[in-house]
Design a protein around this motif. Structure first.
Motif, mmCIF file in Angstrom:
data_model
loop_
_atom_site.group_PDB
_atom_site.id
_atom_site.type_symbol
_atom_site.label_atom_id
_atom_site.label_comp_id
_atom_site.label_asym_id
_atom_site.label_seq_id
_atom_site.Cartn_x
_atom_site.Cartn_y
_atom_site.Cartn_z
ATOM 1 N N PHE A 47 32.845 -77.244 -15.496
ATOM 2 C CA PHE A 47 32.997 -77.126 -16.950
ATOM 3 C C PHE A 47 33.749 -75.857 -17.318
ATOM 4 N N PHE A 48 33.362 -74.747 -16.689
ATOM 5 C CA PHE A 48 34.012 -73.471 -16.986
ATOM 6 C C PHE A 48 35.462 -73.471 -16.514
ATOM 7 N N VAL A 73 37.402 -75.371 -19.190
ATOM 8 C CA VAL A 73 37.550 -74.513 -20.368
ATOM 9 C C VAL A 73 38.552 -73.399 -20.093
ATOM 10 N N LEU A 98 42.047 -72.479 -22.105
ATOM 11 C CA LEU A 98 42.302 -71.138 -22.646
ATOM 12 C C LEU A 98 43.585 -70.550 -22.064
#
Length: 217
Positions: A53-54, A57, A61
């Motif tokens: 998930f990170f 993300v 970004l």
């Protein structure tokens, strides 16, 4: 009417004047493909499953702030900064479509539906969106619209064992393996085409657009 149409097209043309819109889409497609490939081929207790998930993300970004940084350092000094009114309904529609697509894939995985052909044909919608956003006023990009459409059809008719080989870590679920292979191959193909198209646009932009001379030089 032509003048009104040109005014309406300016925000889209200005945003991708340097090809960064396409390059950002390329990084997203290829990045998702790489992360998905790592997840498919990693053990269940692998660190990739804990940070996936990170990682997604972080990729988004990177695209957002990376594109902004390049525009600030290269594009704006050459063509100037123009702030157009943001179309919030476009972002809302994109988010809704993305949520629905994710939910649909989740249901398909759980119920072992074979929707790989349908997923591959989504590339036709992708090609149409690319044509509307990027090739509508830059005619040479129509070549990439055609390439995306043809690639979508080719992927749809590839043998099941070829597509399933990309998801071969799931031998007990051939339909899921085929679907995963279709998604992975589609992301790789569309990401590569966007990379080439965006790279050509950036090269043409840098070649034909010069930064203004500094005072005192």
């Amino acid at each position: 009417m032509d003048q009104v149409g040109n005014l309406l097209e300016r925000p889209r043309l200005y945003y991708n004047i340097d090809g960064l819109g396409e390059l950002g889409g390329s990084v997203m497609c290829l990045g998702f493909a790489l992360l998905w490939w790592l997840l498919m081929r990693s053990p269940a207790d692998s660190v990739w499953h804990r940070i996936s998930f990170f990682a997604f993300v972080g990729l988004m970004l990177l695209i957002h702030y990376g594109t902004k940084a390049v525009k600030t350092r290269i594009t704006y000094p050459r063509t100037g900064f123009v702030e157009y009114r943001r179309r919030r309904h476009t972002s809302a529609i994109a988010a809704a479509v993305g949520a629905l697509a994710t939910a649909g894939l989740a249901v398909a995985f759980r119920r072992h539906w074979d929707i790989s052909t349908l997923v591959s044909l989504v590339g036709l919608v992708f090609a149409a969106a690319y044509g509307y956003n990027f090739a509508k006023s830059v005619r040479w990009k129509l070549v990439f619209v055609g390439a995306m459409a043809v690639a979508s059809l080719v992927i749809a008719f590839l043998p099941a064992d070829v597509l399933g080989a990309l998801g071969s870590e799931l031998p007990a679920h051939p339909d899921r393996a085929k679907l995963l292979g279709t998604i992975l191959l589609s992301l790789m193909v569309y990401g590569t085409l966007l990379l080439i198209s965006g790279g050509i646009s950036l090269w043409l932009y840098l070649r034909h657009t010069q930064a203004p001379a500094q005072d005192g030089q």
